[in-house]
Design a protein around this motif. Structure first.
Motif, PDB file in Angstrom:
ATOM      1  N   VAL A 140     -12.680  56.025 -17.605  1.00  0.00           N
ATOM      2  CA  VAL A 140     -13.523  54.828 -17.652  1.00  0.00           C
ATOM      3  C   VAL A 140     -12.902  53.773 -18.556  1.00  0.00           C
ATOM      4  O   VAL A 140     -12.878  52.586 -18.250  1.00  0.00           O
ATOM      5  N   ASN A 141     -12.369  54.266 -19.707  1.00  0.00           N
ATOM      6  CA  ASN A 141     -11.728  53.331 -20.631  1.00  0.00           C
ATOM      7  C   ASN A 141     -10.512  52.676 -19.975  1.00  0.00           C
ATOM      8  O   ASN A 141     -10.274  51.475 -20.108  1.00  0.00           O
ATOM      9  N   ALA A 142      -9.702  53.518 -19.285  1.00  0.00           N
ATOM     10  CA  ALA A 142      -8.518  52.978 -18.609  1.00  0.00           C
ATOM     11  C   ALA A 142      -8.904  51.996 -17.510  1.00  0.00           C
ATOM     12  O   ALA A 142      -8.239  50.969 -17.309  1.00  0.00           O
ATOM     13  N   LEU A 143     -10.004  52.315 -16.800  1.00  0.00           N
ATOM     14  CA  LEU A 143     -10.442  51.400 -15.745  1.00  0.00           C
ATOM     15  C   LEU A 143     -10.888  50.072 -16.328  1.00  0.00           C
ATOM     16  O   LEU A 143     -10.657  49.004 -15.750  1.00  0.00           O
ATOM     17  N   GLY A 144     -11.550  50.138 -17.508  1.00  0.00           N
ATOM     18  CA  GLY A 144     -11.953  48.889 -18.140  1.00  0.00           C
ATOM     19  C   GLY A 144     -10.755  48.046 -18.525  1.00  0.00           C
ATOM     20  O   GLY A 144     -10.757  46.816 -18.354  1.00  0.00           O
ATOM     21  N   GLU A 145      -9.722  48.711 -19.051  1.00  0.00           N
ATOM     22  CA  GLU A 145      -8.519  47.976 -19.406  1.00  0.00           C
ATOM     23  C   GLU A 145      -7.795  47.481 -18.149  1.00  0.00           C
ATOM     24  O   GLU A 145      -7.185  46.410 -18.144  1.00  0.00           O
ATOM     25  N   MET A 146      -7.842  48.307 -17.077  1.00  0.00           N
ATOM     26  CA  MET A 146      -7.210  47.896 -15.830  1.00  0.00           C
ATOM     27  C   MET A 146      -7.876  46.656 -15.240  1.00  0.00           C
ATOM     28  O   MET A 146      -7.224  45.797 -14.633  1.00  0.00           O
ATOM     29  N   ALA A 147      -9.208  46.579 -15.433  1.00  0.00           N
ATOM     30  CA  ALA A 147      -9.935  45.458 -14.838  1.00  0.00           C
ATOM     31  C   ALA A 147      -9.421  44.135 -15.383  1.00  0.00           C
ATOM     32  O   ALA A 147      -9.292  43.144 -14.647  1.00  0.00           O
ATOM     33  N   SER A 148      -9.117  44.130 -16.701  1.00  0.00           N
ATOM     34  CA  SER A 148      -8.605  42.899 -17.293  1.00  0.00           C
ATOM     35  C   SER A 148      -7.262  42.523 -16.675  1.00  0.00           C
ATOM     36  O   SER A 148      -7.031  41.367 -16.288  1.00  0.00           O
ATOM     37  N   GLY A 149      -6.361  43.513 -16.584  1.00  0.00           N
ATOM     38  CA  GLY A 149      -5.050  43.231 -15.972  1.00  0.00           C
ATOM     39  C   GLY A 149      -5.175  42.879 -14.505  1.00  0.00           C
ATOM     40  O   GLY A 149      -4.444  42.020 -13.977  1.00  0.00           O
ATOM     41  N   LEU A 150      -6.125  43.535 -13.810  1.00  0.00           N
ATOM     42  CA  LEU A 150      -6.311  43.277 -12.387  1.00  0.00           C
ATOM     43  C   LEU A 150      -6.806  41.848 -12.152  1.00  0.00           C
ATOM     44  O   LEU A 150      -6.392  41.173 -11.208  1.00  0.00           O
ATOM     45  N   THR A 151      -7.658  41.380 -13.033  1.00  0.00           N
ATOM     46  CA  THR A 151      -8.182  40.020 -12.893  1.00  0.00           C
ATOM     47  C   THR A 151      -7.063  38.993 -12.985  1.00  0.00           C
ATOM     48  O   THR A 151      -6.958  38.066 -12.167  1.00  0.00           O
ATOM     49  N   HIS A 152      -6.209  39.227 -14.028  1.00  0.00           N
ATOM     50  CA  HIS A 152      -5.092  38.292 -14.179  1.00  0.00           C
ATOM     51  C   HIS A 152      -4.129  38.382 -13.002  1.00  0.00           C
ATOM     52  O   HIS A 152      -3.593  37.374 -12.534  1.00  0.00           O
ATOM     53  N   GLU A 153      -3.912  39.626 -12.525  1.00  0.00           N
ATOM     54  CA  GLU A 153      -2.930  39.803 -11.462  1.00  0.00           C
ATOM     55  C   GLU A 153      -3.412  39.217 -10.139  1.00  0.00           C
ATOM     56  O   GLU A 153      -2.631  38.662  -9.355  1.00  0.00           O
ATOM     57  N   LEU A 154      -4.725  39.303  -9.856  1.00  0.00           N
ATOM     58  CA  LEU A 154      -5.253  38.765  -8.593  1.00  0.00           C
ATOM     59  C   LEU A 154      -5.425  37.256  -8.630  1.00  0.00           C
ATOM     60  O   LEU A 154      -5.505  36.607  -7.579  1.00  0.00           O
ATOM     61  N   THR A 155      -5.504  36.735  -9.842  1.00  0.00           N
ATOM     62  CA  THR A 155      -5.705  35.277  -9.934  1.00  0.00           C
ATOM     63  C   THR A 155      -4.577  34.516  -9.254  1.00  0.00           C
ATOM     64  O   THR A 155      -4.800  33.529  -8.516  1.00  0.00           O
ATOM     65  N   GLN A 156      -3.351  34.979  -9.469  1.00  0.00           N
ATOM     66  CA  GLN A 156      -2.184  34.261  -8.929  1.00  0.00           C
ATOM     67  C   GLN A 156      -2.165  34.249  -7.393  1.00  0.00           C
ATOM     68  O   GLN A 156      -2.073  33.174  -6.778  1.00  0.00           O
ATOM     69  N   PRO A 157      -2.254  35.441  -6.702  1.00  0.00           N
ATOM     70  CA  PRO A 157      -2.228  35.380  -5.234  1.00  0.00           C
ATOM     71  C   PRO A 157      -3.439  34.662  -4.652  1.00  0.00           C
ATOM     72  O   PRO A 157      -3.325  33.927  -3.646  1.00  0.00           O
ATOM     73  N   LEU A 158      -4.626  34.791  -5.278  1.00  0.00           N
ATOM     74  CA  LEU A 158      -5.816  34.114  -4.761  1.00  0.00           C
ATOM     75  C   LEU A 158      -5.682  32.598  -4.921  1.00  0.00           C
ATOM     76  O   LEU A 158      -6.085  31.816  -4.030  1.00  0.00           O
ATOM     77  N   THR A 159      -5.120  32.200  -6.062  1.00  0.00           N
ATOM     78  CA  THR A 159      -4.903  30.755  -6.258  1.00  0.00           C
ATOM     79  C   THR A 159      -3.923  30.211  -5.239  1.00  0.00           C
ATOM     80  O   THR A 159      -4.100  29.108  -4.672  1.00  0.00           O
ATOM     81  N   ALA A 160      -2.845  31.016  -4.973  1.00  0.00           N
ATOM     82  CA  ALA A 160      -1.851  30.582  -3.981  1.00  0.00           C
ATOM     83  C   ALA A 160      -2.465  30.513  -2.592  1.00  0.00           C
ATOM     84  O   ALA A 160      -2.185  29.577  -1.809  1.00  0.00           O
ATOM     85  N   ILE A 161      -3.312  31.499  -2.243  1.00  0.00           N
ATOM     86  CA  ILE A 161      -3.975  31.491  -0.931  1.00  0.00           C
ATOM     87  C   ILE A 161      -4.863  30.256  -0.785  1.00  0.00           C
ATOM     88  O   ILE A 161      -4.886  29.576   0.262  1.00  0.00           O
ATOM     89  N   LEU A 162      -5.608  29.966  -1.880  1.00  0.00           N
ATOM     90  CA  LEU A 162      -6.485  28.797  -1.829  1.00  0.00           C
ATOM     91  C   LEU A 162      -5.664  27.512  -1.638  1.00  0.00           C
ATOM     92  O   LEU A 162      -5.997  26.633  -0.810  1.00  0.00           O
ATOM     93  N   ALA A 163      -4.581  27.429  -2.400  1.00  0.00           N
ATOM     94  CA  ALA A 163      -3.745  26.212  -2.298  1.00  0.00           C
ATOM     95  C   ALA A 163      -3.123  26.093  -0.921  1.00  0.00           C
ATOM     96  O   ALA A 163      -3.108  24.988  -0.311  1.00  0.00           O
ATOM     97  N   GLN A 164      -2.595  27.174  -0.362  1.00  0.00           N
ATOM     98  CA  GLN A 164      -1.969  27.139   0.957  1.00  0.00           C
ATOM     99  C   GLN A 164      -3.006  26.835   2.045  1.00  0.00           C
ATOM    100  O   GLN A 164      -2.708  26.141   3.037  1.00  0.00           O
ATOM    101  N   SER A 165      -4.212  27.372   1.887  1.00  0.00           N
ATOM    102  CA  SER A 165      -5.268  27.105   2.885  1.00  0.00           C
ATOM    103  C   SER A 165      -5.633  25.630   2.896  1.00  0.00           C
ATOM    104  O   SER A 165      -5.814  24.990   3.967  1.00  0.00           O
ATOM    105  N   GLN A 166      -5.781  25.081   1.657  1.00  0.00           N
ATOM    106  CA  GLN A 166      -6.112  23.657   1.601  1.00  0.00           C
ATOM    107  C   GLN A 166      -4.968  22.801   2.178  1.00  0.00           C
ATOM    108  O   GLN A 166      -5.195  21.815   2.885  1.00  0.00           O
TER     109      GLN A 166
END
Length: 515
Positions: A287-313
């Protein structure tokens, strides 16, 4: 977990110790009986020495009384009074065998007395009585074994030409009716002060004499010696010995059974406690590792989601302009970023699975790249530079890939947290290599290092040097590595920083994945 001496759990050792205990019991019984027999012998010997000393003292009194009688009856014919007194002494004192009034060798008067005096030694007695200047002589009887002669002279008797002689039976002197002295294994020996034995031959005496003391008599300091020859039957009587050995054996067996039963109960309780702790540790750490993973996962997904949004627009604008060529490129880039986000989520989904996957052979380089990708954005935000040194050839190991990624993730996150305490360059170096039949991964940082007081307990659950840390990450990581036969170690460093090393068995390039 064993809660008592380990010998109770090895049947061969337990049996050997049981036999040894029985042997020691038998030896102890033999020793106790030996000392008991010796104590009885010494006690009875002391009593016998006192009794014999008293009787020897009576002989002195008899000689004194007889000397007085001789002096008062020296002019009377036949010495009737002397003989009457001598008869009385013989009647009441059986240890005295004969009393004689010894005359000088050249005297016309013959010796007189009572008791059986051998005529063949009369001349010898007269010679011994008048040889030398001793007033008291102690001699072994020449013809009666076990007898000794006590010859007394004094100035008054010398003037009258007489000496007194007592023939004493040493066996009766010592005899007191005790059954102990009649046993064949008990030896009595009586010797003159010069060591000449006359009661109990020297060859009859046991090798060790347990008692030796002279009689308390000035005129008859005879040496009394006693000994005891013990046989095995005396030391170890059959039925008492068997009974004692059986009792000790049964008691020992009972102790062993009770201790084994107690061990089983304690082991079951301890195993249940350990299983509970392991379950709690694994759950809390995941559970502790998952909590720490969530923080890294948020940062890691931000980049591809931002790129998808920009490319879609951008695609909408290109579509309105009818620029299909640039629109196709924009859509391709959107697909690539979507696939990247999907890969990140797939790693996260496998990481969060509660069940343990079958171990397979995989390239450890892939796990290193995946963890680096997960933590790339967070490392950039914290200004931490991660250097990954891996060989060009695969590093094949047999383990669960997701669990190894979890171990590497924990080590890198700990290193990143440690670097927050320093200013200047923040550097983490990951070096992977194959050394012989092992794959080694070193995770080194240039932080403050592990405090000396924590090094011995660093892998113990709930021990942490981080503020707000759970102390579960390293404990679980070590457990996961050891479960596949590897090692997780903290290396000693001469300077600053900490180095954690993972050692795993390498796999041949041709090995097939297996469960």
């Amino acid at each position: 977990m064993r809660t008592g001496p380990s010998f109770f759990y090895r049947p061969s050792v337990a049996i050997l110790l049981g036999v040894l205990l029985v042997v020691l019991t038998v030896v102890g019984l033999a020793s106790w009986r030996y000392h008991t027999h010796i104590q009885v012998l010494e006690k009875e010997s002391v009593l016998l020495q006192r009794l014999a000393s008293q009787r020897a003292g009576q002989h002195d009194a008899h000689l004194t009384a007889l000397a007085a009688v001789v002096q008062t009856t020296a002019d009377q014919r036949g010495h009737e009074l002397f003989q009457d007194v001598a008869h009385s002494i013989l009647n009441f004192y059986p240890s005295i065998d004969a009393i004689e009034l010894v005359t000088q060798p050249d005297a016309a008067e013959l010796p007189t007395g009572v008791g059986a005096v051998d005529p063949e030694i009369q001349a010898w007695i007269q010679e011994q009585a008048w040889t030398g200047n001793e007033h008291m002589k102690l001699l072994v009887h020449p013809t009666h074994p076990g007898h000794y002669l006590l010859i007394k002279r004094n100035p008054n008797l010398d003037a009258l030409g007489y000496a007194l002689m007592l023939d004493i039976d040493a066996a009766r002197l010592l005899g007191n009716g005790e059954a102990l002295w009649s046993k064949p294994d008990v030896t009595l020996r009586l010797s003159l002060p010069d060591g000449t034995p006359f009661l109990g031959a020297a060859t009859d005496a046991p090798t060790t004499l347990h008692f030796s003391k002279a009689l308390s008599s000035t005129t008859q300091p005879l040496l009394l010696e006693t000994g005891l020859q013990l046989k095995w039957d005396d030391l170890l009587p059959l039925w008492p010995t068997l009974g004692m050995a059986l009792l000790v054996g049964v008691a020992y067996a009972g102790v062993c059974l009770a201790w084994r039963q107690r061990r089983r109960v304690n082991a079951a309780v301890e195993q249940a406690r350990i299983s509970g702790l392991e379950s709690r540790l694994a759950h809390a750490s995941r559970v502790n590792a998952l909590g720490e993973m969530a923080s890294g996962l948020t940062h890691e997904l931000t980049q591809p989601l931002t790129a998808i949004l920009a490319q879609s627009q951008a695609g909408r604008r290109l579509l309105s302009k009818g620029d299909t060529e640039r629109l196709a490129k924009s859509l391709d880039e959107t697909v690539i970023q979507a696939q990247r986000a999907s890969a990140i989520l797939e790693h996260f989904r496998h990481w969060s699975r509660p069940q343990r996957l079958p171990t397979t052979s995989f390239d450890l380089r892939d796990a290193l790249h995946n963890v680096q990708s997960l933590l790339r954005q967070e490392a950039q935000n914290q200004q931490v530079h991660i250097i990954l040194n891996v060989p060009a050839t695969p590093l094949l190991v047999k383990a669960d890939a997701i669990e190894m990624e979890q171990v590497l993730f924990n080590l890198l996150r700990n290193a990143m947290d440690a670097l927050q305490q320093i200013t200047g360059d923040r550097l983490i170096t990951i070096t992977a290599s194959e050394q012989g039949n092992q794959v080694r991964v070193d995770v080194a940082d240039n932080g403050p290092g592990v405090p000396a007081q924590l090094r011995g307990e660093l892998f113990t659950p709930f021990v942490t040097g981080k503020e707000g840390g759970t102390g579960l990450g390293l404990a679980l990581s070590q457990r996961l590595v050891e479960r596949v036969g590897g090692e997780l170690l903290l290396q000693e460093t001469a300077g600053k920083g900490a180095v954690f090393s993972i050692l795993l068995a390498s796999q041949p390039a041709t090995s097939e994945p297996s469960e």
